[in-house]
Design a protein around this motif. Structure first.
Motif, PDB file in Angstrom:
ATOM      1  N   SER A 159      36.395  44.830  31.906  1.00 24.00           N
ATOM      2  CA  SER A 159      36.516  43.401  32.162  1.00 24.00           C
ATOM      3  C   SER A 159      37.970  43.067  32.463  1.00 24.00           C
ATOM      4  O   SER A 159      38.880  43.610  31.829  1.00 24.00           O
ATOM      5  CB  SER A 159      36.041  42.609  30.949  1.00 24.00           C
ATOM      6  OG  SER A 159      36.392  41.249  31.090  1.00 24.00           O
ATOM      7  N   GLU A 202      40.641  38.642  40.828  1.00 22.90           N
ATOM      8  CA  GLU A 202      41.274  39.143  39.604  1.00 22.90           C
ATOM      9  C   GLU A 202      41.035  40.635  39.416  1.00 22.90           C
ATOM     10  O   GLU A 202      41.726  41.288  38.637  1.00 22.90           O
ATOM     11  CB  GLU A 202      40.734  38.399  38.379  1.00 22.90           C
ATOM     12  CG  GLU A 202      41.110  36.937  38.326  1.00 22.90           C
ATOM     13  CD  GLU A 202      40.439  36.207  37.171  1.00 22.90           C
ATOM     14  OE1 GLU A 202      39.609  36.815  36.457  1.00 22.90           O
ATOM     15  OE2 GLU A 202      40.738  35.019  36.993  1.00 22.90           O
ATOM     16  N   GLU A 227      31.384  42.789  39.716  1.00 23.88           N
ATOM     17  CA  GLU A 227      30.294  41.840  39.468  1.00 23.88           C
ATOM     18  C   GLU A 227      30.702  40.839  38.403  1.00 23.88           C
ATOM     19  O   GLU A 227      31.670  41.036  37.683  1.00 23.88           O
ATOM     20  CB  GLU A 227      29.006  42.573  39.079  1.00 23.88           C
ATOM     21  CG  GLU A 227      29.036  43.291  37.755  1.00 23.88           C
ATOM     22  CD  GLU A 227      27.729  44.004  37.431  1.00 23.88           C
ATOM     23  OE1 GLU A 227      26.975  44.350  38.366  1.00 23.88           O
ATOM     24  OE2 GLU A 227      27.453  44.198  36.247  1.00 23.88           O
ATOM     25  N   ARG A 228      29.949  39.767  38.326  1.00 23.56           N
ATOM     26  CA  ARG A 228      30.190  38.739  37.311  1.00 23.56           C
ATOM     27  C   ARG A 228      29.592  39.199  35.984  1.00 23.56           C
ATOM     28  O   ARG A 228      28.843  40.159  35.922  1.00 23.56           O
ATOM     29  CB  ARG A 228      29.555  37.421  37.737  1.00 23.56           C
ATOM     30  CG  ARG A 228      30.202  36.846  38.982  1.00 23.56           C
ATOM     31  CD  ARG A 228      29.725  35.417  39.208  1.00 23.56           C
ATOM     32  NE  ARG A 228      30.333  34.837  40.371  1.00 23.56           N
ATOM     33  CZ  ARG A 228      31.537  34.277  40.391  1.00 23.56           C
ATOM     34  NH1 ARG A 228      32.243  34.222  39.298  1.00 23.56           N
ATOM     35  NH2 ARG A 228      32.021  33.756  41.504  1.00 23.56           N
ATOM     36  N   TYR A 229      29.957  38.487  34.909  1.00 23.73           N
ATOM     37  CA  TYR A 229      29.392  38.788  33.604  1.00 23.73           C
ATOM     38  C   TYR A 229      27.871  38.695  33.677  1.00 23.73           C
ATOM     39  O   TYR A 229      27.321  37.857  34.388  1.00 23.73           O
ATOM     40  CB  TYR A 229      29.950  37.825  32.545  1.00 23.73           C
ATOM     41  CG  TYR A 229      31.407  38.121  32.245  1.00 23.73           C
ATOM     42  CD1 TYR A 229      31.755  39.051  31.280  1.00 23.73           C
ATOM     43  CD2 TYR A 229      32.417  37.502  32.967  1.00 23.73           C
ATOM     44  CE1 TYR A 229      33.087  39.340  31.016  1.00 23.73           C
ATOM     45  CE2 TYR A 229      33.749  37.786  32.706  1.00 23.73           C
ATOM     46  CZ  TYR A 229      34.079  38.715  31.737  1.00 23.73           C
ATOM     47  OH  TYR A 229      35.391  39.012  31.490  1.00 23.73           O
ATOM     48  N   GLU A 230      27.219  39.571  32.958  1.00 23.80           N
ATOM     49  CA  GLU A 230      25.755  39.682  32.968  1.00 23.80           C
ATOM     50  C   GLU A 230      25.238  39.976  34.364  1.00 23.80           C
ATOM     51  O   GLU A 230      24.148  39.538  34.754  1.00 23.80           O
ATOM     52  CB  GLU A 230      25.111  38.434  32.368  1.00 23.80           C
ATOM     53  CG  GLU A 230      25.501  38.206  30.916  1.00 23.80           C
ATOM     54  CD  GLU A 230      24.914  36.949  30.330  1.00 23.80           C
ATOM     55  OE1 GLU A 230      24.051  36.299  30.962  1.00 23.80           O
ATOM     56  OE2 GLU A 230      25.326  36.604  29.212  1.00 23.80           O
ATOM     57  N   GLY A 231      26.011  40.747  35.124  1.00 22.31           N
ATOM     58  CA  GLY A 231      25.610  41.165  36.457  1.00 22.31           C
ATOM     59  C   GLY A 231      24.516  42.212  36.397  1.00 22.31           C
ATOM     60  O   GLY A 231      24.117  42.665  35.313  1.00 22.31           O
ATOM     61  N   VAL A 291      33.980  43.802  35.699  1.00 20.94           N
ATOM     62  CA  VAL A 291      33.323  42.532  35.434  1.00 20.94           C
ATOM     63  C   VAL A 291      34.397  41.448  35.375  1.00 20.94           C
ATOM     64  O   VAL A 291      35.396  41.589  34.680  1.00 20.94           O
ATOM     65  CB  VAL A 291      32.531  42.605  34.113  1.00 20.94           C
ATOM     66  CG1 VAL A 291      31.880  41.273  33.803  1.00 20.94           C
ATOM     67  CG2 VAL A 291      31.487  43.708  34.194  1.00 20.94           C
ATOM     68  N   THR A 292      34.165  40.369  36.129  1.00 23.09           N
ATOM     69  CA  THR A 292      35.175  39.327  36.237  1.00 23.09           C
ATOM     70  C   THR A 292      34.533  38.000  36.603  1.00 23.09           C
ATOM     71  O   THR A 292      33.411  37.960  37.112  1.00 23.09           O
ATOM     72  CB  THR A 292      36.229  39.722  37.304  1.00 23.09           C
ATOM     73  OG1 THR A 292      37.255  38.731  37.327  1.00 23.09           O
ATOM     74  CG2 THR A 292      35.616  39.860  38.671  1.00 23.09           C
ATOM     75  N   ARG A 293      35.261  36.937  36.371  1.00 28.36           N
ATOM     76  CA  ARG A 293      34.803  35.608  36.809  1.00 28.36           C
ATOM     77  C   ARG A 293      35.223  35.354  38.252  1.00 28.36           C
ATOM     78  O   ARG A 293      34.527  34.701  39.000  1.00 28.36           O
ATOM     79  CB  ARG A 293      35.398  34.535  35.904  1.00 28.36           C
ATOM     80  CG  ARG A 293      34.770  34.495  34.540  1.00 28.36           C
ATOM     81  CD  ARG A 293      35.309  33.329  33.701  1.00 28.36           C
ATOM     82  NE  ARG A 293      34.756  33.383  32.375  1.00 28.36           N
ATOM     83  CZ  ARG A 293      35.312  34.020  31.349  1.00 28.36           C
ATOM     84  NH1 ARG A 293      36.443  34.652  31.505  1.00 28.36           N
ATOM     85  NH2 ARG A 293      34.734  34.025  30.177  1.00 28.36           N
ATOM     86  N   GLN A 294      36.396  35.861  38.621  1.00 29.99           N
ATOM     87  CA  GLN A 294      36.934  35.664  39.967  1.00 29.99           C
ATOM     88  C   GLN A 294      37.175  37.027  40.603  1.00 29.99           C
ATOM     89  O   GLN A 294      37.984  37.800  40.093  1.00 29.99           O
ATOM     90  CB  GLN A 294      38.266  34.897  39.904  1.00 29.99           C
ATOM     91  CG  GLN A 294      38.182  33.539  39.252  1.00 29.99           C
ATOM     92  CD  GLN A 294      37.341  32.569  40.058  1.00 29.99           C
ATOM     93  OE1 GLN A 294      37.308  32.631  41.277  1.00 29.99           O
ATOM     94  NE2 GLN A 294      36.639  31.676  39.373  1.00 29.99           N
ATOM     95  N   PRO A 295      36.514  37.361  41.700  1.00 30.32           N
ATOM     96  CA  PRO A 295      36.670  38.682  42.318  1.00 30.32           C
ATOM     97  C   PRO A 295      38.120  39.066  42.620  1.00 30.32           C
ATOM     98  O   PRO A 295      38.476  40.237  42.515  1.00 30.32           O
ATOM     99  CB  PRO A 295      35.850  38.567  43.601  1.00 30.32           C
ATOM    100  CG  PRO A 295      34.838  37.510  43.307  1.00 30.32           C
ATOM    101  CD  PRO A 295      35.522  36.541  42.394  1.00 30.32           C
TER     102      PRO A 295
END
Length: 178
Positions: free
Chosen positions: A81, A119, A136-140, A113-117
């Motif tokens: 993350s 990052e 991918e986003r969290y819980e992807g 895993v990230t909120r903003q690609p």
């Protein structure tokens, strides 16, 4: 100085000192909490040994499709993350491990895993040469297929079944059956 002014200065000083003490206590507790999470047993944060990876569909940062069917043979998988301090420490270790992993780049998967690609660029840059990388986003889809609940999480799967897992490289090598 008037007595009221003196009392006010003393009161503000005491409040400031109390605030400082509380902040140091919070920082100490956060460090303890971070250490406890870093050594959390794999059974709490990924499929158990022998568990089958669920179906997923994703696209790597290179534009290649990726599904559970692509997890052929023994594959090393790392979940990191962008908001996790231990992930920053473990990613370079995992990249070194991946360089020596049997089968090369096609047998290693790194999921960032990230909120903003945007990052994830540092993570992608470190891992791209030795692994297929998915952001991918969290819980992807991939994290869900592996039942990942904390980061970093490392695993070795063989034909889509978990054979080792944990938070450190030692967890991977210690659990793999001969």
């Amino acid at each position: 100085m008037t007595p009221y002014l003196l009392a006010g200065v003393v009161l503000v000083g005491l409040i400031g000192a109390l605030n400082l003490i509380l902040i140091f206590g919070v920082i100490r507790r956060l460090r303890e909490h971070e250490k406890a999470l870093a050594v959390r047993p794999a059974s709490d944060q990924i499929l158990p040994i022998g568990g089958a990876v669920g179906d997923f569909t994703a696209v790597t940062v290179d534009g290649d499709p990726l599904t559970r069917a692509h997890l052929t043979g023994r594959t090393a998988v790392g979940f990191f993350s962008t908001t996790c301090a231990p992930c920053l420490e473990r990613l370079p270790e995992f990249v070194d491990y991946a360089r020596a992993f049997s089968g090369g780049r096609d047998q290693v998967l790194v999921v960032v895993v990230t909120r903003q690609p945007e990052e994830a660029q540092d993570f992608v840059g470190q891992a791209r040469s030795v692994a297929r990388v998915v952001v991918e986003r969290y819980e992807g889809p991939i994290a869900t297929a592996f039942a990942v609940t904390a980061f970093p999480t490392l695993a070795v799967v063989d034909e889509g079944t978990t054979v080792a897992g944990g938070t450190t490289l030692e967890d991977l090598t210690a659990e793999i059956p001969a």
